[in-house]
Design an enzyme around this catalytic site. Sequence first.
Site, PDB file in Angstrom:
ATOM      1  N   HIS A 182      27.720  17.071  69.204  1.00 36.40           N
ATOM      2  CA  HIS A 182      27.375  15.817  68.705  1.00 36.40           C
ATOM      3  C   HIS A 182      25.935  16.025  70.041  1.00 36.40           C
ATOM      4  O   HIS A 182      26.120  16.273  71.270  1.00 36.40           O
ATOM      5  CB  HIS A 182      28.641  15.018  68.984  1.00 36.40           C
ATOM      6  CG  HIS A 182      27.838  14.299  68.042  1.00 36.40           C
ATOM      7  ND1 HIS A 182      27.563  12.733  69.402  1.00 36.40           N
ATOM      8  CD2 HIS A 182      29.156  12.925  67.432  1.00 36.40           C
ATOM      9  CE1 HIS A 182      27.970  11.102  68.670  1.00 36.40           C
ATOM     10  NE2 HIS A 182      28.015  11.358  67.053  1.00 36.40           N
ATOM     11  N   ASP A 196      35.413  17.963  73.814  1.00 35.72           N
ATOM     12  CA  ASP A 196      35.201  17.046  73.852  1.00 35.72           C
ATOM     13  C   ASP A 196      36.116  16.985  72.572  1.00 35.72           C
ATOM     14  O   ASP A 196      35.602  17.297  71.730  1.00 35.72           O
ATOM     15  CB  ASP A 196      33.511  16.794  73.093  1.00 35.72           C
ATOM     16  CG  ASP A 196      33.019  15.517  72.526  1.00 35.72           C
ATOM     17  OD1 ASP A 196      34.412  14.902  71.504  1.00 35.72           O
ATOM     18  OD2 ASP A 196      32.504  15.058  71.888  1.00 35.72           O
ATOM     19  N   GLN A 241      37.014  14.960  67.238  1.00 28.90           N
ATOM     20  CA  GLN A 241      37.287  14.785  66.665  1.00 28.90           C
ATOM     21  C   GLN A 241      38.367  15.542  65.994  1.00 28.90           C
ATOM     22  O   GLN A 241      39.708  15.459  65.119  1.00 28.90           O
ATOM     23  CB  GLN A 241      35.730  15.710  65.708  1.00 28.90           C
ATOM     24  CG  GLN A 241      35.373  15.201  65.303  1.00 28.90           C
ATOM     25  CD  GLN A 241      35.180  14.420  64.549  1.00 28.90           C
ATOM     26  OE1 GLN A 241      35.707  14.157  62.990  1.00 28.90           O
ATOM     27  NE2 GLN A 241      34.213  13.377  64.408  1.00 28.90           N
ATOM     28  N   LYS A 255      38.653   6.996  66.052  1.00 25.58           N
ATOM     29  CA  LYS A 255      38.790   8.468  65.133  1.00 25.58           C
ATOM     30  C   LYS A 255      39.900   8.761  64.686  1.00 25.58           C
ATOM     31  O   LYS A 255      40.386   9.963  63.920  1.00 25.58           O
ATOM     32  CB  LYS A 255      37.707   9.237  65.680  1.00 25.58           C
ATOM     33  CG  LYS A 255      36.398   8.952  65.480  1.00 25.58           C
ATOM     34  CD  LYS A 255      35.361  10.199  66.107  1.00 25.58           C
ATOM     35  CE  LYS A 255      33.719   9.506  66.563  1.00 25.58           C
ATOM     36  NZ  LYS A 255      33.555   9.453  65.284  1.00 25.58           N
ATOM     37  N   CYS A 311      24.960  13.262  63.685  1.00 29.86           N
ATOM     38  CA  CYS A 311      24.005  12.591  65.298  1.00 29.86           C
ATOM     39  C   CYS A 311      24.307  14.998  66.207  1.00 29.86           C
ATOM     40  O   CYS A 311      24.643  14.766  67.144  1.00 29.86           O
ATOM     41  CB  CYS A 311      25.244  12.157  65.964  1.00 29.86           C
ATOM     42  SG  CYS A 311      25.096  10.876  65.837  1.00 29.86           S
TER      43      CYS A 311
HETATM   44  N1  PLP Z   1      31.832  13.867  70.365  1.00 35.50           N
HETATM   45  C1  PLP Z   1      31.399  14.459  68.780  1.00 35.50           C
HETATM   46  C2  PLP Z   1      32.378  15.625  68.633  1.00 35.50           C
HETATM   47  C3  PLP Z   1      31.605  13.128  67.826  1.00 35.50           C
HETATM   48  O1  PLP Z   1      32.110  13.244  66.132  1.00 35.50           O
HETATM   49  C4  PLP Z   1      31.626  12.107  68.358  1.00 35.50           C
HETATM   50  C5  PLP Z   1      31.608  10.438  66.958  1.00 35.50           C
HETATM   51  O2  PLP Z   1      31.138  10.575  66.226  1.00 35.50           O
HETATM   52  C6  PLP Z   1      31.706  11.211  69.154  1.00 35.50           C
HETATM   53  C7  PLP Z   1      31.770  12.357  70.317  1.00 35.50           C
HETATM   54  C8  PLP Z   1      31.325   9.969  70.295  1.00 35.50           C
HETATM   55  O3  PLP Z   1      32.268   9.354  69.782  1.00 35.50           O
HETATM   56  P1  PLP Z   1      31.439   7.732  70.169  1.00 35.50           P
HETATM   57  O4  PLP Z   1      31.028   7.786  69.415  1.00 35.50           O
HETATM   58  O5  PLP Z   1      33.393   6.741  69.402  1.00 35.50           O
HETATM   59  O6  PLP Z   1      32.055   7.652  71.698  1.00 35.50           O
END
Ligand code: PLP
Length: 566
Positions: free
Chosen positions: A132, A209, A212, A235, A377
Amino acid sequence: MSLFSAIKFRQQFPLIESFNTYEVENTNGLSGLVYFDNAATTQKPQQVIDSQNIYYSQYNANVHRASHQLSSKATFAFEKARNKVRNFIGANNIKEIIWTKGATESINIVAQSLARNILKRGEEIVLCASEHHANIVPWQIVAEQTGAVIKVLPLTVNGYIDITQLDSVITEKTRFVACAHISNVLGRINPIEQVIAKAKSVDAISVIDGAQAVAHLTVDVQSLDCDFYVFSAHKMYGPTGVGVLYGKKVLLESMTPYQGGGEMIKTVSFTQGTSFNSLPFKFEAGTPNIAGVIAFAQSIDFLSPFLVDENKGYSRYEDKLVKHCYQALAKIEQVKYIVEGTPDIGVIAFTVADHHNHDVATSLDTFGIAIRSGHHCAMPLMEYLNIDGCLRVSLAAYNTIAEIDYFVDCLKKVLLDDYLVKNNAKEEIILTSQSQELENIIALFAKTKGWDSRHREIMLLGKKLIRLDKTLRDDKTLISGCESYAWLKSEQDAQGLYTFTADSDAKIIRGLLVIVFSALNNKTALQIHKFDINDYFTKLGLLQHLSPSRGNGLLAIVEKIKMLAK
Ligand code: PLP
């Protein structure tokens, strides 16, 4: 412990329950909802919503600062939530749990408070091809600041990190390895244990990270032995604006905060300078999202019982949904998965032949189905897979087999070539003179009720666009910020009137261009700048669906027109 019941689970979500009428034809644009955008954010159960209300109505006070009772109560709940997170991910010490705004901020803290201080020119940061942007851009910024280099782990054909490549990509030069536990597009559980072990073998710092992952898997940071693990509350059925940075204490202690302010200090003096507070507070400058943190504890209470081993019902149900959806979609001839094989969690990404992703998503929206289109993204992943974007269905345990069947039926309808013709508008709009055109459009939309009918009219209007010659599609005419490709060219005549011509690969955008041009073509720069596009879209009954401030391309089109009309 309560065993998982799909029906009872769904009943906890007031928003989902209130939109239980998806079988009914959608005539006013919001009579039904099938929410398949859970990877973006999940809906919230009643206990999470209640908890925010209770905090604000019964014990709203700032935390850690005052000696009065209200503040003590708020602080107690706030710190209890931290301990809940510690247990939830199996951290060794409560000091290792830092509150942030979300996964994005957590990664930025590691990049700016640690990586920036230790990376040397030529040293390497290893990311995975499916990251992402939240796990790419902070590293690009720090690479720029330090002269470090980013290297990318490739994927297998099924979309997992290719562990056969670990030895060649992660080397003695690697200082950081940052990868997603589960990709937000591919829905694969990455072999992070091997990645972490490999990072360790070269003394690199691992950053996982988990944005998900946390709603679907039990995570134990100690057994993973990662250095950092990040995620967002929203999430996993929690509130927005709250996230977690887990880090090993020894590393967090070595880091310098990159944000200063109240709460993160021990002493501040104009003569002696500032000394920082101890962990975890030194990274929590300013008043935190107290209500959000407290409500987050409720989402952990809500979710945790379903993630434990003895209660397989939750993951079994999630598996059943994803398999059903994957198999049903696979039967549609035009559907092409962006990588092969059933995903591990309910995140299914695909394209459909001969249809723009954006058109498919907006058409499904007219049936009350919320799915996502675009790059999600993950632009580098799109580039890696050689696609412009894709559609993504992301499921949660409150979704049902009936919803999936309804979605698949609607998708088939959308893909029928004659869908638009069959549902044709009753009235043909004749594009004549400019002012007449504007009036015709306003009159047409005044008679058109509901988002589904309006959407259809937009798609039909798109057919009337006088399309820009293909040879003129270049970087100069490209409108950036549009989910789909769009190109725009302007000409000014001797009277100073502007004429715009444009094109897009998405039908919906072509329709929007006709609508926008009917208002802005043949106008002077002053008239264009004075025109109230929000008011126009309100008159057309489109503002709530196509707000110019939203990322659907409309804003980008209007901005580009204004930029050209100087
Ligand atoms: N990492 C992953 C895999 C994501 O799917 C997302 C959000 O869609 C993020 C990071 C970023 O999360 P946030 O926007 O809640 O900071």
